[in-house]
Scaffold this motif. Structure first.
Motif, PDB file in Angstrom:
ATOM      1  N   LEU A 117       1.009  -1.171   0.006  1.00 52.22           N
ATOM      2  CA  LEU A 117      -0.030   0.026  -0.096  1.00 52.22           C
ATOM      3  C   LEU A 117       0.920   1.106  -0.009  1.00 52.22           C
ATOM      4  O   LEU A 117       0.417   2.161  -0.819  1.00 52.22           O
ATOM      5  CB  LEU A 117      -1.013  -0.024   1.353  1.00 52.22           C
ATOM      6  CG  LEU A 117      -1.829   1.137   1.257  1.00 52.22           C
ATOM      7  CD1 LEU A 117      -2.774   1.425   0.098  1.00 52.22           C
ATOM      8  CD2 LEU A 117      -2.906   0.856   2.536  1.00 52.22           C
ATOM      9  N   ALA A 118       1.918   1.381   0.644  1.00 54.40           N
ATOM     10  CA  ALA A 118       2.902   2.407   0.917  1.00 54.40           C
ATOM     11  C   ALA A 118       3.454   2.603  -0.693  1.00 54.40           C
ATOM     12  O   ALA A 118       3.730   3.722  -0.983  1.00 54.40           O
ATOM     13  CB  ALA A 118       3.698   2.140   1.897  1.00 54.40           C
ATOM     14  N   MET A 119       3.875   1.563  -1.135  1.00 46.97           N
ATOM     15  CA  MET A 119       4.442   1.395  -2.401  1.00 46.97           C
ATOM     16  C   MET A 119       3.525   2.169  -3.285  1.00 46.97           C
ATOM     17  O   MET A 119       3.995   2.984  -4.336  1.00 46.97           O
ATOM     18  CB  MET A 119       4.999   0.148  -2.879  1.00 46.97           C
ATOM     19  CG  MET A 119       5.918   0.186  -3.850  1.00 46.97           C
ATOM     20  SD  MET A 119       6.179  -1.485  -4.441  1.00 46.97           S
ATOM     21  CE  MET A 119       6.446  -2.563  -3.035  1.00 46.97           C
ATOM     22  N   ALA A 128       0.815   3.880   5.939  1.00 48.09           N
ATOM     23  CA  ALA A 128       0.011   3.187   5.282  1.00 48.09           C
ATOM     24  C   ALA A 128       0.439   1.728   5.270  1.00 48.09           C
ATOM     25  O   ALA A 128       1.533   1.372   5.042  1.00 48.09           O
ATOM     26  CB  ALA A 128       0.010   3.496   3.680  1.00 48.09           C
ATOM     27  N   ILE A 129      -0.373   0.908   5.709  1.00 47.43           N
ATOM     28  CA  ILE A 129      -0.004  -0.562   5.993  1.00 47.43           C
ATOM     29  C   ILE A 129      -1.055  -1.533   5.461  1.00 47.43           C
ATOM     30  O   ILE A 129      -2.262  -1.286   5.296  1.00 47.43           O
ATOM     31  CB  ILE A 129      -0.241  -0.899   7.558  1.00 47.43           C
ATOM     32  CG1 ILE A 129       0.579   0.116   8.229  1.00 47.43           C
ATOM     33  CG2 ILE A 129       0.234  -2.479   7.709  1.00 47.43           C
ATOM     34  CD1 ILE A 129       0.867   0.075   9.761  1.00 47.43           C
ATOM     35  N   GLY A 130      -0.559  -2.421   4.348  1.00 50.37           N
ATOM     36  CA  GLY A 130      -1.663  -3.481   3.862  1.00 50.37           C
ATOM     37  C   GLY A 130      -1.006  -3.873   2.482  1.00 50.37           C
ATOM     38  O   GLY A 130      -0.093  -3.499   1.895  1.00 50.37           O
ATOM     39  N   LEU A 140      -3.511   4.438   7.613  1.00 52.25           N
ATOM     40  CA  LEU A 140      -4.376   3.635   6.713  1.00 52.25           C
ATOM     41  C   LEU A 140      -4.180   2.056   6.738  1.00 52.25           C
ATOM     42  O   LEU A 140      -3.318   1.592   6.552  1.00 52.25           O
ATOM     43  CB  LEU A 140      -4.158   3.935   5.120  1.00 52.25           C
ATOM     44  CG  LEU A 140      -4.395   5.609   4.780  1.00 52.25           C
ATOM     45  CD1 LEU A 140      -4.402   5.775   3.374  1.00 52.25           C
ATOM     46  CD2 LEU A 140      -5.744   5.880   5.249  1.00 52.25           C
ATOM     47  N   VAL A 141      -5.124   1.395   7.192  1.00 51.72           N
ATOM     48  CA  VAL A 141      -5.022  -0.063   7.431  1.00 51.72           C
ATOM     49  C   VAL A 141      -5.957  -0.700   6.665  1.00 51.72           C
ATOM     50  O   VAL A 141      -7.034  -0.236   6.228  1.00 51.72           O
ATOM     51  CB  VAL A 141      -5.176  -0.327   8.899  1.00 51.72           C
ATOM     52  CG1 VAL A 141      -4.055   0.470   9.819  1.00 51.72           C
ATOM     53  CG2 VAL A 141      -6.640  -0.008   9.432  1.00 51.72           C
ATOM     54  N   MET A 194      -3.768   9.469  17.387  1.00 54.41           N
ATOM     55  CA  MET A 194      -3.581   8.753  15.878  1.00 54.41           C
ATOM     56  C   MET A 194      -5.292   8.585  15.433  1.00 54.41           C
ATOM     57  O   MET A 194      -5.861   7.987  16.321  1.00 54.41           O
ATOM     58  CB  MET A 194      -2.695   7.401  15.936  1.00 54.41           C
ATOM     59  CG  MET A 194      -2.827   6.809  14.578  1.00 54.41           C
ATOM     60  SD  MET A 194      -1.827   5.256  14.460  1.00 54.41           S
ATOM     61  CE  MET A 194      -0.278   6.276  14.221  1.00 54.41           C
ATOM     62  N   ARG A 195      -5.240   8.805  14.151  1.00 58.64           N
ATOM     63  CA  ARG A 195      -6.649   8.436  13.450  1.00 58.64           C
ATOM     64  C   ARG A 195      -6.334   7.338  12.497  1.00 58.64           C
ATOM     65  O   ARG A 195      -5.788   7.357  11.827  1.00 58.64           O
ATOM     66  CB  ARG A 195      -7.430   9.746  12.962  1.00 58.64           C
ATOM     67  CG  ARG A 195      -8.764   9.601  12.168  1.00 58.64           C
ATOM     68  CD  ARG A 195      -9.102  10.523  11.677  1.00 58.64           C
ATOM     69  NE  ARG A 195      -8.340  11.110  10.383  1.00 58.64           N
ATOM     70  CZ  ARG A 195      -8.872  12.450   9.920  1.00 58.64           C
ATOM     71  NH1 ARG A 195      -9.626  12.978  10.350  1.00 58.64           N
ATOM     72  NH2 ARG A 195      -7.794  12.763   8.980  1.00 58.64           N
ATOM     73  N   VAL A 196      -7.171   6.330  12.899  1.00 52.14           N
ATOM     74  CA  VAL A 196      -6.776   5.017  12.027  1.00 52.14           C
ATOM     75  C   VAL A 196      -8.093   4.845  11.165  1.00 52.14           C
ATOM     76  O   VAL A 196      -9.381   4.907  11.660  1.00 52.14           O
ATOM     77  CB  VAL A 196      -6.923   3.713  12.958  1.00 52.14           C
ATOM     78  CG1 VAL A 196      -6.622   2.376  12.133  1.00 52.14           C
ATOM     79  CG2 VAL A 196      -5.526   3.884  13.794  1.00 52.14           C
ATOM     80  N   THR A 197      -8.035   4.684   9.727  1.00 52.19           N
ATOM     81  CA  THR A 197      -9.113   4.482   8.870  1.00 52.19           C
ATOM     82  C   THR A 197      -8.731   3.200   8.170  1.00 52.19           C
ATOM     83  O   THR A 197      -7.653   2.955   7.666  1.00 52.19           O
ATOM     84  CB  THR A 197      -9.044   5.937   7.971  1.00 52.19           C
ATOM     85  OG1 THR A 197      -8.830   7.013   8.639  1.00 52.19           O
ATOM     86  CG2 THR A 197     -10.108   5.863   7.079  1.00 52.19           C
TER      87      THR A 197
END
Length: 471
Positions: free
Chosen positions: A378-380, A399-401, A431-432, A446-449
């Motif tokens: 996701l980060a890529m 960004a993680i995923g 972002l997860v 932290m705000r997790v979306t």
């Protein structure tokens, strides 16, 4: 009759001294590993006959109930090198044999000289460093540069196993460092030093001595061009712990990665930094993998990678080149080229915003770390989209995923640990994948979306970037 029995008991055979393969006859080139001139003649004894009965004998020590056996002799002794102790599970166990393998020049000898000095200063027993590759004067020069001189640290330069055992009788160390096992030869054993037969014999002898005398032993091993431990596979089965020492020669970062550990977790990673004075532990290495910008820059995105049980906040950078004729280049550094190609195809197919088929793409990590796990997808993708659309991501976003072929964002493990590490370093937006948000309250500040696909991830990232720009 006696002559016939002797001929059956000992017959000529052939073995490859590089890989251990046993061809039926002599060959100029080993059919298994492809090495030239490595097949040598040896003598093997015939196996026991099917009807042969092996008689029993009295054991040296009778079996005892497990509850009556003390675990105190197997208690780990700290080496006082914190990152190595982390990987070993607390330290070196007396009688344990550790195999440390790594590429030439990565810093194996430097690390182990520091370990030997720390052991000599704090463990109460001498440490012995036996080098089969350097003279004692050369090792002394490195020790002076590292300030690793101690009266309980002994040096020897030997290439004969009998001489090494003689040094053990004289010094009676609590720690033995042998650099390296491929340079030591066992008297009476066929083959050349570093060959399969010799390495197996030397390792088996040292393992027996270490267990009998309670000497913590570290063997340095060479690696092949594929990054595997050189020598027979049985070498890794004989020892108690197998560690890989990794690092880019152009970077100061070094990683000690556990592969096998009979006394602790086998998935731990220790971080070190090479410098002019030697090597130092890095208990908090995340800062090495980030670039601090005065203003947000397009083409960057931050993720959190897991190295063993350790969460490392890492920056991914991407540069989109001009349009070219023919096949454009796809160049990576620290990333998997196959995963980059997949992410580019998914981006172009599922988002309808980027045309990348005729543009050069360069992607890299910061600080020399290598990301191989899918959680960096996701980060890529966001870094490539950021560079292609000339839209800077918010500097407080992670960004993680994993990205699937249909554009969906798949779940990854240890999300809670990743988010906690990102929050500790000041990141405020994450972002997860769906279902990966913390069940309780998210990390403070932290705000997790949760984002279900790549398109919604791009929209959420663009919104976070706009909010950051309006502050």
């Amino acid at each position: 009759m006696t002559t016939t029995k002797a001929a059956k008991a000992a017959r000529p055979a052939f073995v490859c001294d590089a890989c251990g393969h046993q061809p039926p006859k002599w060959l100029g080139r080993c059919p298994e590993c492809g090495e030239w001139g490595s097949v040598i003649e040896s003598t093997v004894s015939s196996p026991l006959g099917a009807g042969r009965v092996v008689s029993s004998r009295m054991p040296a020590e009778p079996a005892r109930p497990i509850a009556t056996i003390s675990a105190a002799p197997a208690k780990a002794v700290p080496t006082n090198v914190s990152e190595l102790d982390r990987v070993l599970g607390g330290g070196l166990v007396p009688g344990a044999v550790v195999l440390l393998a790594g590429e030439p020049g990565v810093g194996k000898s430097t690390l182990l000289l520091d370990v030997a000095q720390q052991w000599a200063a704090g463990a109460g027993t001498p440490s012995l460093v036996v080098s089969g590759e350097e003279s004692v004067s050369q090792v002394r020069l490195r020790a002076e540069r590292m300030d690793a001189l101690h009266d309980n640290l002994f040096l020897a330069s030997e290439s004969d196993l009998s001489a090494v055992l003689g040094h053990l009788d004289a010094v009676k160390p609590g720690l033995l460092v042998l650099d390296s096992v491929q340079t030591i030869s066992a008297p009476g054993t066929e083959g050349v030093p570093g060959g399969v037969t010799q390495v197996r014999a030397v390792t088996a002898a040292l393992v027996g001595v270490a267990k009998e005398r309670g000497i913590a032993t570290v063997l340095v091993g060479h690696v092949t061009k594929d990054g595997q431990v050189a020598g027979p596979r049985v070498l890794e089965h004989l020892v108690d712990v197998v560690l890989h020492f990794e690092g880019d020669k152009h970077s100061s970062l070094r990683l000690v990665r556990g592969v096998k550990n009979r006394y602790g977790a086998a998935d731990e990673v220790g971080c070190f930094e090479m410098h002019e004075g030697g090597i130092a532990s890095l208990p908090d290495p995340s800062g090495l993998f980030l670039t601090r910008y005065q203003e947000p820059v397009p083409g960057t995105c931050v993720t959190v990678a897991m190295e063993g049980r350790r969460a490392l906040v890492t920056e991914v950078q991407a540069l989109i080149g001009a349009e070219v004729q023919g096949s454009p280049r796809r160049t990576v550094s620290g990333l998997d080229s196959a995963r980059l190609a997949m992410v580019l195809a998914v981006l172009e197919r599922r988002t309808k915003q980027l045309k990348l088929y005729n543009r050069e793409v360069f992607a890299a990590t910061v600080g020399g770390i290598r990301l191989t796990e899918p959680s960096a997808d996701l980060a890529m993708a966001l870094a490539v989209a950021s560079g292609g659309l000339d839209l800077a991501m918010a500097p407080t976003l992670v960004a993680i995923g994993e990205v699937g072929l249909t554009g969906e964002i798949r779940r990854v493990g240890a999300v809670g640990r990743r988010l906690a590490e990102a929050a500790r370093l000041g990141f405020r937006e994450a972002l997860v994948p769906p279902g990966c948000a913390p069940e309780g309250a998210p990390p403070k500040g932290m705000r997790v979306t949760e984002v279900s696909d790549l398109r919604s991830a791009l929209q959420t990232a663009a919104r976070a970037s706009a909010e950051h720009g309006n502050r």
